[in-house]
Design a protein around this motif. Structure first.
Motif, PDB file in Angstrom:
ATOM      1  N   ILE A  35       0.397  -1.463  -0.462  1.00 31.00           N
ATOM      2  CA  ILE A  35      -0.477  -0.089   0.107  1.00 31.00           C
ATOM      3  C   ILE A  35       0.959   1.144  -0.087  1.00 31.00           C
ATOM      4  O   ILE A  35       0.455   2.441  -0.555  1.00 31.00           O
ATOM      5  CB  ILE A  35      -0.692   0.202   1.152  1.00 31.00           C
ATOM      6  CG1 ILE A  35      -2.039  -1.353   0.919  1.00 31.00           C
ATOM      7  CG2 ILE A  35      -1.572   1.587   1.636  1.00 31.00           C
ATOM      8  CD1 ILE A  35      -2.419  -1.187   2.619  1.00 31.00           C
ATOM      9  N   CYS A  36       1.822   1.038   0.677  1.00 29.87           N
ATOM     10  CA  CYS A  36       2.459   2.307   0.929  1.00 29.87           C
ATOM     11  C   CYS A  36       3.582   2.967  -0.558  1.00 29.87           C
ATOM     12  O   CYS A  36       4.300   4.387  -0.696  1.00 29.87           O
ATOM     13  CB  CYS A  36       3.379   2.469   1.997  1.00 29.87           C
ATOM     14  SG  CYS A  36       3.103   2.234   3.450  1.00 29.87           S
ATOM     15  N   LYS A  73      -4.860   9.351  13.621  1.00 30.69           N
ATOM     16  CA  LYS A  73      -4.121   9.851  14.410  1.00 30.69           C
ATOM     17  C   LYS A  73      -4.751   9.621  16.446  1.00 30.69           C
ATOM     18  O   LYS A  73      -5.791   9.644  15.942  1.00 30.69           O
ATOM     19  CB  LYS A  73      -3.615  11.089  14.154  1.00 30.69           C
ATOM     20  CG  LYS A  73      -2.126  11.798  12.867  1.00 30.69           C
ATOM     21  CD  LYS A  73      -2.032  12.736  12.913  1.00 30.69           C
ATOM     22  CE  LYS A  73      -1.038  12.551  11.221  1.00 30.69           C
ATOM     23  NZ  LYS A  73       0.205  12.365  11.961  1.00 30.69           N
ATOM     24  N   ILE A  74      -4.124   9.965  17.009  1.00 32.70           N
ATOM     25  CA  ILE A  74      -4.163  10.332  18.748  1.00 32.70           C
ATOM     26  C   ILE A  74      -4.529  11.769  18.958  1.00 32.70           C
ATOM     27  O   ILE A  74      -3.245  12.420  18.860  1.00 32.70           O
ATOM     28  CB  ILE A  74      -3.696  10.073  19.759  1.00 32.70           C
ATOM     29  CG1 ILE A  74      -4.068   8.495  19.132  1.00 32.70           C
ATOM     30  CG2 ILE A  74      -4.550   9.779  20.603  1.00 32.70           C
ATOM     31  CD1 ILE A  74      -2.785   7.556  19.796  1.00 32.70           C
ATOM     32  N   TYR A  77      -1.101   5.949  12.194  1.00 32.16           N
ATOM     33  CA  TYR A  77      -1.621   4.608  12.478  1.00 32.16           C
ATOM     34  C   TYR A  77      -2.673   3.837  11.187  1.00 32.16           C
ATOM     35  O   TYR A  77      -3.074   5.021  11.050  1.00 32.16           O
ATOM     36  CB  TYR A  77      -2.448   4.943  14.042  1.00 32.16           C
ATOM     37  CG  TYR A  77      -2.060   4.634  15.349  1.00 32.16           C
ATOM     38  CD1 TYR A  77      -0.693   3.729  15.487  1.00 32.16           C
ATOM     39  CD2 TYR A  77      -1.808   5.967  15.806  1.00 32.16           C
ATOM     40  CE1 TYR A  77       0.048   3.850  16.503  1.00 32.16           C
ATOM     41  CE2 TYR A  77      -0.917   5.975  16.553  1.00 32.16           C
ATOM     42  CZ  TYR A  77      -0.349   5.251  17.364  1.00 32.16           C
ATOM     43  OH  TYR A  77       0.096   5.643  18.506  1.00 32.16           O
ATOM     44  N   PHE A  78      -2.441   2.648  10.368  1.00 37.00           N
ATOM     45  CA  PHE A  78      -3.209   2.659   9.399  1.00 37.00           C
ATOM     46  C   PHE A  78      -4.835   2.753  10.330  1.00 37.00           C
ATOM     47  O   PHE A  78      -5.671   2.555   9.056  1.00 37.00           O
ATOM     48  CB  PHE A  78      -2.828   0.730   8.893  1.00 37.00           C
ATOM     49  CG  PHE A  78      -1.392   1.216   8.798  1.00 37.00           C
ATOM     50  CD1 PHE A  78      -1.247   1.949   7.399  1.00 37.00           C
ATOM     51  CD2 PHE A  78      -0.150   0.642   9.233  1.00 37.00           C
ATOM     52  CE1 PHE A  78       0.058   1.957   6.349  1.00 37.00           C
ATOM     53  CE2 PHE A  78       0.563   1.175   8.451  1.00 37.00           C
ATOM     54  CZ  PHE A  78       0.934   1.190   6.938  1.00 37.00           C
ATOM     55  N   PHE A  87       1.395   9.736   6.922  1.00 37.24           N
ATOM     56  CA  PHE A  87       2.250   9.704   5.619  1.00 37.24           C
ATOM     57  C   PHE A  87       2.462   8.463   6.253  1.00 37.24           C
ATOM     58  O   PHE A  87       2.496   7.143   7.308  1.00 37.24           O
ATOM     59  CB  PHE A  87       4.004  10.225   6.099  1.00 37.24           C
ATOM     60  CG  PHE A  87       4.577  11.295   5.801  1.00 37.24           C
ATOM     61  CD1 PHE A  87       3.291  11.899   4.706  1.00 37.24           C
ATOM     62  CD2 PHE A  87       4.275  12.385   6.479  1.00 37.24           C
ATOM     63  CE1 PHE A  87       4.028  12.849   3.339  1.00 37.24           C
ATOM     64  CE2 PHE A  87       3.693  13.444   5.245  1.00 37.24           C
ATOM     65  CZ  PHE A  87       4.113  14.280   4.247  1.00 37.24           C
ATOM     66  N   CYS A  88       2.168   7.028   4.692  1.00 37.56           N
ATOM     67  CA  CYS A  88       1.779   5.474   5.261  1.00 37.56           C
ATOM     68  C   CYS A  88       3.510   5.157   6.225  1.00 37.56           C
ATOM     69  O   CYS A  88       3.612   4.160   6.380  1.00 37.56           O
ATOM     70  CB  CYS A  88       2.248   5.115   3.486  1.00 37.56           C
ATOM     71  SG  CYS A  88       2.066   3.412   3.495  1.00 37.56           S
ATOM     72  N   VAL A  89       4.945   5.684   5.256  1.00 38.27           N
ATOM     73  CA  VAL A  89       5.855   5.022   6.076  1.00 38.27           C
ATOM     74  C   VAL A  89       6.073   4.971   7.067  1.00 38.27           C
ATOM     75  O   VAL A  89       6.873   4.477   8.242  1.00 38.27           O
ATOM     76  CB  VAL A  89       7.613   5.928   5.754  1.00 38.27           C
ATOM     77  CG1 VAL A  89       7.238   4.745   4.002  1.00 38.27           C
ATOM     78  CG2 VAL A  89       7.524   7.200   5.514  1.00 38.27           C
TER      79      VAL A  89
END
Length: 178
Positions: free
Chosen positions: A89-90, A100-101, A145-146, A173-175
């Motif tokens: 996916i990335c 995100k929290i 987080y995903f 950002f996926c990474v």
């Protein structure tokens, strides 16, 4: 003399320029209703000739099964039969819709920086950022987080210090995502 020239030029213009417009009735190709159009008969004949030529070419391609302009097979789109891994996916999307929290929301930039510094002391392994898109309010966000499930562990630890923390959908950002 000027008036005579104007009148003569106007009459000669209308004398040489004749409009041969007529009303032409055509059938609408989509709904089949009749359309009445006013146009020159030569334009109508030219349109009929073009339509006939298109119809003949289309019928020849259908009957012979060949088409020189269009490739014989459409390009194949690869659809995997399994669920893609995060790395796959990335590679395709560097920034995805993840979570995100949201630690808290404050009213000023100074307060946001204080909360951010306090959070960094408590959780040095989580990246924290300030979102000022809701000015005059500032959101303090942590982690990437995903899914909500992957954020659950960190969320439980953060809730010990910040009771109002919750996971929110956000572009990540996926990474960097877990």
């Amino acid at each position: 003399m000027r008036n005579f020239i104007k009148i003569f030029s106007t009459l000669s213009f209308f004398g040489f320029y004749t409009i041969e417009a007529q009303q032409v009735v055509k059938k609408d190709t989509l709904s089949g209703t009749e359309l009445t159009i006013t146009m020159d008969s030569r334009v109508s004949d030219a349109l009929d000739a073009v339509e006939d030529r298109c119809a003949k070419v289309a019928s020849n391609k259908i009957s012979t099964g060949t088409d020189d302009d269009v490739p014989s097979k459409p390009t194949k789109i690869y659809v995997p039969s399994r669920e893609l891994t995060n790395a796959e996916i990335c590679r395709k999307n560097p920034k995805i819709l993840g979570y995100k929290i949201q630690i808290t929301t404050v009213k000023s930039n100074d307060e946001a920086n204080e909360v951010k510094a306090y959070f960094r002391k408590r959780f040095p392994n989580l990246k924290v950022e300030v979102d000022a898109s809701l000015r005059p309010n500032y959101k303090i966000l942590a982690g990437s987080y995903f899914s909500k499930q992957s954020a659950a562990g960190d969320l439980a630890r953060v809730k010990e210090y910040f009771k109002s923390a919750l996971p929110v959908q956000y572009r990540v950002f996926c990474v960097e995502a877990k």
